[in-house]
Design an enzyme around this catalytic site. Sequence first.
Site, PDB file in Angstrom:
ATOM      1  N   SER A  96       0.833  -1.199   0.000  1.00  0.00           N
ATOM      2  CA  SER A  96       0.000   0.000   0.000  1.00  0.00           C
ATOM      3  C   SER A  96       0.867   1.248   0.000  1.00  0.00           C
ATOM      4  O   SER A  96       1.987   1.249   0.543  1.00  0.00           O
ATOM      5  CB  SER A  96      -0.911   0.031   1.233  1.00  0.00           C
ATOM      6  N   TYR A 101      -2.871  -1.011  10.151  1.00  0.00           N
ATOM      7  CA  TYR A 101      -2.866  -1.460   8.759  1.00  0.00           C
ATOM      8  C   TYR A 101      -1.590  -1.005   8.063  1.00  0.00           C
ATOM      9  O   TYR A 101      -0.933  -1.780   7.362  1.00  0.00           O
ATOM     10  CB  TYR A 101      -4.098  -0.909   8.041  1.00  0.00           C
TER      11      TYR A 101
END
Length: 257
Positions: free
Chosen positions: A149, A162
């Site tokens: 990400s 996350y």
Amino acid sequence: MDARVLDGKVALVTGGSRGIGRAVAERLGRDGATVAVAYARDETAADEVVARIRAGGGRAFPLRAELGRHGDAAALWAAFDAAAERHAAAAGVDVLVNNAAIGRSPDLASLTEDDFDHVFAVNVRAPFFIVKEGLSRLRDGGRIINVSSGVTRIAMPEIIAYSATKGALDTFTLTLAKQLGPRGITVNSVAPGITDTDTNAGWLRGNPEAEAAAASLATLGRVGQPEDIAGVVAFLASDDARWVTGRVIDATGGAGL
């Protein structure tokens, strides 16, 4: 790339029933790979992906694999071995895409130990042991592609746990590339930015202000689509990427430049 560049190859895509994973599975299927579409719970969605790949002349099969528990990797590979006997021309796998992940996590103030354990179990421990258990099945010259990400370089405190999992995944990519280089296996991460998937649908779709704000973060001026990420994964899966390993490929549309 030329069509069917993955003819004769076998690919396994975790989280392959929706979002980025679905786009990746369908793209690899169009490129000629036999695709194992791994999913956690939504059998109908996985069957739809398999049907679309087959309708396009490709080969695919669904693979139920709920991640985040001890023994999940061994169970996934046991299911793969059983299904591959029926659906794949040869044993083993050439392309492994670790895409399955929990997409959101609370901020630091709200995060519980259970939240932390769960997001790391799915996003880090699962791909780690999927690779560990799969090394005997992964053919020399193969590809491991981890979906990371853009939050590893763009700070987002509201999803701190996350973000930490994706940082761990990138380190795993780097180290694994060094270990598997002698076998000709490349290992890379792909780092998407904000992408129009079901995970983001609740706040993004049907909300022009949110969409405009998200689009403004990317230098290319729009929200990413799953197919944008699938194209990068397809390149890394192909022979054209044979000299690229240990890298994080930014696929954020230039967010944060």
